[in-house]
Design a protein around this motif. Structure first.
Motif, PDB file in Angstrom:
ATOM      1  N   ALA A 209       0.737  -1.347   0.225  1.00 41.44           N
ATOM      2  CA  ALA A 209       0.008   0.054  -0.034  1.00 41.44           C
ATOM      3  C   ALA A 209       0.904   1.389  -0.067  1.00 41.44           C
ATOM      4  O   ALA A 209       0.593   2.154  -0.678  1.00 41.44           O
ATOM      5  CB  ALA A 209      -0.928  -0.062   1.086  1.00 41.44           C
ATOM      6  N   ILE A 210       1.989   1.331   0.694  1.00 42.29           N
ATOM      7  CA  ILE A 210       2.881   2.454   0.831  1.00 42.29           C
ATOM      8  C   ILE A 210       3.918   2.406  -0.368  1.00 42.29           C
ATOM      9  O   ILE A 210       4.182   3.444  -0.989  1.00 42.29           O
ATOM     10  CB  ILE A 210       3.440   2.787   2.310  1.00 42.29           C
ATOM     11  CG1 ILE A 210       2.198   2.620   3.410  1.00 42.29           C
ATOM     12  CG2 ILE A 210       4.429   3.711   2.190  1.00 42.29           C
ATOM     13  CD1 ILE A 210       2.763   2.732   4.631  1.00 42.29           C
ATOM     14  N   GLY A 211       4.541   1.365  -0.449  1.00 46.22           N
ATOM     15  CA  GLY A 211       5.693   1.095  -1.390  1.00 46.22           C
ATOM     16  C   GLY A 211       5.156   1.462  -2.886  1.00 46.22           C
ATOM     17  O   GLY A 211       5.875   2.347  -3.430  1.00 46.22           O
ATOM     18  N   THR A 212       3.997   0.972  -3.047  1.00 49.39           N
ATOM     19  CA  THR A 212       3.736   1.127  -4.593  1.00 49.39           C
ATOM     20  C   THR A 212       2.880   2.396  -4.677  1.00 49.39           C
ATOM     21  O   THR A 212       2.618   2.753  -5.952  1.00 49.39           O
ATOM     22  CB  THR A 212       2.899   0.127  -5.191  1.00 49.39           C
ATOM     23  OG1 THR A 212       1.657  -0.077  -4.292  1.00 49.39           O
ATOM     24  CG2 THR A 212       3.530  -1.590  -4.753  1.00 49.39           C
ATOM     25  N   THR A 335      -5.010   0.613  -2.542  1.00 50.11           N
ATOM     26  CA  THR A 335      -4.945   1.659  -1.475  1.00 50.11           C
ATOM     27  C   THR A 335      -3.693   2.578  -1.953  1.00 50.11           C
ATOM     28  O   THR A 335      -3.713   3.608  -1.797  1.00 50.11           O
ATOM     29  CB  THR A 335      -4.401   0.873  -0.163  1.00 50.11           C
ATOM     30  OG1 THR A 335      -5.581   0.054   0.064  1.00 50.11           O
ATOM     31  CG2 THR A 335      -4.458   1.890   0.884  1.00 50.11           C
ATOM     32  N   GLY A 336      -2.498   1.936  -2.462  1.00 53.04           N
ATOM     33  CA  GLY A 336      -1.630   2.814  -3.050  1.00 53.04           C
ATOM     34  C   GLY A 336      -2.009   3.571  -4.184  1.00 53.04           C
ATOM     35  O   GLY A 336      -1.623   4.643  -3.999  1.00 53.04           O
ATOM     36  N   ASN A 337      -2.642   3.020  -4.842  1.00 51.75           N
ATOM     37  CA  ASN A 337      -3.302   3.871  -6.242  1.00 51.75           C
ATOM     38  C   ASN A 337      -4.191   4.923  -5.458  1.00 51.75           C
ATOM     39  O   ASN A 337      -3.565   6.168  -5.933  1.00 51.75           O
ATOM     40  CB  ASN A 337      -4.329   2.980  -6.862  1.00 51.75           C
ATOM     41  CG  ASN A 337      -4.819   3.608  -8.192  1.00 51.75           C
ATOM     42  OD1 ASN A 337      -4.668   4.740  -8.368  1.00 51.75           O
ATOM     43  ND2 ASN A 337      -5.094   2.719  -9.189  1.00 51.75           N
ATOM     44  N   ALA A 338      -5.167   4.838  -4.672  1.00 52.69           N
ATOM     45  CA  ALA A 338      -5.789   6.051  -4.418  1.00 52.69           C
ATOM     46  C   ALA A 338      -5.185   6.883  -3.284  1.00 52.69           C
ATOM     47  O   ALA A 338      -4.954   8.285  -3.348  1.00 52.69           O
ATOM     48  CB  ALA A 338      -6.860   5.445  -3.058  1.00 52.69           C
ATOM     49  N   TRP A 339      -4.124   6.261  -2.543  1.00 54.55           N
ATOM     50  CA  TRP A 339      -3.146   7.221  -1.819  1.00 54.55           C
ATOM     51  C   TRP A 339      -2.340   8.109  -2.594  1.00 54.55           C
ATOM     52  O   TRP A 339      -2.045   9.219  -2.176  1.00 54.55           O
ATOM     53  CB  TRP A 339      -2.606   6.407  -0.599  1.00 54.55           C
ATOM     54  CG  TRP A 339      -1.379   7.155   0.244  1.00 54.55           C
ATOM     55  CD1 TRP A 339      -0.353   6.668   0.451  1.00 54.55           C
ATOM     56  CD2 TRP A 339      -1.810   8.000   1.128  1.00 54.55           C
ATOM     57  NE1 TRP A 339       0.400   7.688   1.151  1.00 54.55           N
ATOM     58  CE2 TRP A 339      -0.482   8.456   1.742  1.00 54.55           C
ATOM     59  CE3 TRP A 339      -2.878   8.813   1.713  1.00 54.55           C
ATOM     60  CZ2 TRP A 339      -0.479   9.349   2.673  1.00 54.55           C
ATOM     61  CZ3 TRP A 339      -2.779   9.925   2.576  1.00 54.55           C
ATOM     62  CH2 TRP A 339      -1.552  10.148   3.109  1.00 54.55           C
ATOM     63  N   GLY A 340      -1.748   7.201  -3.519  1.00 57.26           N
ATOM     64  CA  GLY A 340      -0.760   7.896  -4.510  1.00 57.26           C
ATOM     65  C   GLY A 340      -1.429   9.184  -5.156  1.00 57.26           C
ATOM     66  O   GLY A 340      -0.657  10.133  -5.175  1.00 57.26           O
ATOM     67  N   ALA A 341      -2.470   8.910  -5.745  1.00 57.61           N
ATOM     68  CA  ALA A 341      -3.237   9.926  -6.527  1.00 57.61           C
ATOM     69  C   ALA A 341      -3.560  11.051  -5.629  1.00 57.61           C
ATOM     70  O   ALA A 341      -3.314  12.362  -6.146  1.00 57.61           O
ATOM     71  CB  ALA A 341      -4.618   9.371  -7.266  1.00 57.61           C
TER      72      ALA A 341
END
Length: 384
Positions: A209-212, A335-341
């Motif tokens: 979730a965080i790394g990607t 989650t990484g997708n949403a958080w990253g965006a």
């Protein structure tokens, strides 16, 4: 490639198209719906949130059914709500449609990963899973650029019509070619939830979730990065996405082989470290068009190379609940997708350049390396 794996590849193609085409269409959707690009970025987060909710929920609900029936049901849902996206009259309705279109995403990949590993020859499980993820790479190499071109030159709504058509074709081949494997549930939903008591499970979730999320900080805003920072014309964005897609094709092959040759946790650590370095270079050198294109290829390769190692890592850690574990991994990816965006849009909202999301992404990738190092330390006595 085994014939039985082809429907999974098609499913990956459909899902990859609808997930990644949004990055190239953000300016067009924003202009058409009269919203800002950061607000349009919430459409990416909405889809990703649907994946996070749907992956564990739908896997647990459908876990007692044969995999073929689960995959058919998930693809029906996927096709219906991508069709709804094409007809959404405003931003709110599109947000809702994207959320429901994301629900079957993680569950499909989670169930598909377990099915692929069951169909694989001994010692080649990661390579079989990479066949499914090859659909994502083909999407980014061919379908995403084509769909982006259609959306940019005609109307973005047609893009989701293309996705719905791929969904229908996937349903046909799932019905015809997917073997009728028996349900492989050894426990029940309550017993499977015990995997959440494992520290290793949570470390893999955090790594994913965080790394990607670093990747999604970059790729969510790749269209304005290339036009506003690198100086390319809007008409060239589709061709640049082809380059990113070609990188993903190469990265998918590398990732599958790395995960079968080395311990998946080691492969994950090195790939995340390489991603951090690449994102820093994107921040520093995107003003140079040649370097920008080279870094787009490298970042694309690293993005998908992580998929197979992390998926195998979670499956190996989730004995007795492999399907749920694989679904959770997909939820963590998105989650990484949403958080990253979301966090990638913060520096843009502050008035900074479109290269700044990649710097935020670098920090996220470094955190991912840190969590992977902790997992490696915990697995020194027992191989993960």
């Amino acid at each position: 490639m085994k014939k039985s794996l082809f429907p999974l590849l098609l499913g990956g193609l459909a899902i990859g198209t609808t997930e990644f085409v949004m990055m190239g269409l953000l300016p067009d959707i924003a202009a058409n719906l009269n919203i800002s690009i950061p607000v349009a970025g919430h459409l990416i987060s909405s889809y990703a949130l649907g994946v996070v909710v749907g992956a564990p929920l739908l896997v647990m609900i459908g876990g007692s059914y044969p995999p073929k029936k689960i995959l058919l049901g998930l693809m029906v849902m996927f096709t219906v709500f991508n069709t709804a996206s094409a007809f959404a009259p405003n931003n709110l309705m599109l947000l809702i449609a994207r959320f429901f279109a994301g629900l079957p995403h993680g569950a499909f990949f989670g169930v598909g990963a377990v099915v692929a590993s069951r169909l694989a020859e001994p010692g080649k499980q990661a390579q079989a899973i990479s066949v499914m993820f090859a659909g994502l790479t083909i999407a980014n190499l061919a379908m995403v650029p084509v769909a982006t071109w259609v959306g940019h030159n005609y109307l973005w709504r047609y893009t989701f019509g293309i996705v719905a058509l791929i969904g229908i074709i996937t349903l046909l081949f799932l019905y015809l070619w997917m073997p009728a494997l028996p349900a492989n549930r050894t426990g029940n939903a309550r017993s499977e939830l015990q995997i959440f008591k494992s520290t290793e499970t949570w470390l893999i979730i955090l790594i994913t979730a965080i790394g990607t999320s670093g990747l999604f900080c970059w790729i969510s805003y790749i269209a304005p990065l290339m036009t506003e920072v690198s100086g390319f014309k809007s008409a060239n964005v589709s061709y640049i996405l082809v380059l990113a897609g070609f990188g993903m094709v190469v990265g998918n092959i590398i990732g599958g082989r790395l995960a079968d040759k080395f311990r998946p946790v080691i492969a994950t650590a090195w790939l995340l470290a390489a991603m951090a370095v690449t994102l820093l270079c994107i921040f520093l050198f995107s003003g140079n068009q040649i370097l920008s294109l080279l870094l787009t290829f490298v970042a694309g390769a690293l993005s998908i190379a992580l998929a197979a190692p992390i998926q195998i890592l979670m499956i190996n850690t989730s004995k007795g609940a492999e399907m749920l574990g694989a679904g959770i991994t997909q939820a963590a990816f998105n989650t990484g997708n949403a958080w990253g965006a979301f966090i990638g849009g913060i520096p843009i909202s502050m008035g900074l350049g479109f290269n700044w999301p990649s710097l935020v992404g670098m920090l996220m990738a470094i955190l991912g390396v840190g969590f992977t190092w902790v997992l490696i330390r915990r697995s020194t006595k027992v191989a993960v």
